[in-house]
Write a protein that holds these residues in place. Sequence first.
Motif: not given
Length: 413
Positions: A13-14, A17, A20, A122
Amino acid sequence: MKAEQRQGIEEHRSLGERLQATRALTLALAEPLSDADATIQPNIDASPAKWHLAHTTWFLETFVLRDHVPGYGPVDERWAFLFNSYYEGEGARLERGRRGMITRPSLDEVRGWRARVDEAVQESLPTLGAEALTLIELGIHHEQQHQELFLTDILSTFAANPLEPAYAALPLRERVAAAPMAWLPGRDGVVEIGTDGRGFAFDCEGPRHRALLHPHALASRCVSNGEWQEFIADGGYDKAGLWLSEGWDWVSREGIRGPLYWNKDGSHFTLAGRRERDPAAPVAHVSYYEADAFARWAGARLPTEAEWEDRARLADAAGGHQLDRAGAVLPAAGGDWFGDVWNWTGSAYLSYPGFRPAEGTVGEYNGKFMSGQMVLKGASCATPRGHSRASYRNFFPPAARWQFTGVRLARDV
């Protein structure tokens, strides 16, 4: 759920992010541009803004999606020829000097391509293995490099336009006087330089190794615009004895009379258009040849890479004037070791003892350029904050000056 599973999910997830956020910043940098603005290539050193958006997308599509996501198909197989930079392992590519001829795909088509690639990365992120995740991490840092190039290249593009258009508004900073230049003693003896293995580092930053420092001191700040004006007024560009032979040939052949983008009326061209020069701000857009000549004129020299890195280990690499968001950027007085301008060193860009390039095509990233280049340290006002570190090794040919390159002096003691 086991602890290691939870940790793996959080790490994915990190990473997602951060990717992104990086991709979003690139799009924000391109927001003020028309399709025509984004297509122009002002010189062979600079690339079109659209090319930067496309190349960083090609990098992820090729090395992550194509190689690690079964069934993924490229948006257009022909685009690899247009947007490969220098990776011989990926086959033929468009000549670098012809990147400005790419009128198609359009800027909007490139944005659409980015959106598809971002979505695919993603979606696949939870299933990717360690090798692919490492490539995504590399892709983040690769794109941050291109964000700085994007800004310096669009500055070169608009500077070539007689209308002197502004890329973006420049927030007015309160001018401050340049602090007196002090001399900070450096360590002498055997020290260690290079990546310490904590956090991301490019392959050329290692292995960590010992270097011998002799008694020396480093300037507490970078050379200012005002000090550079004194160099010009004293005939610095006319005194052959100050210059390396190649530098003097370059100055004479190109008719160089001052830093790039300087005008005789005391102004200079910036990302916000023509602006009055701040005498206290660090001088920018000077070549290694100019930096070396100024150092001789000042009775000093350029620091070695090891001297600079050993001192900068004490500084905050995320401090100073660096890039935080889209908008015009400009060096300003009052900075620190990182930010404002990259610092030329007197060290050639060569491999460290025991260096081995990364395996595969991505191994062409740094090692193949270890010839005819000089090392720069620190960061600039166009460097995304958090991208640099003391061990970071930027490098350019000695005549390059379209980047935010400046000078920090050193001397023997």
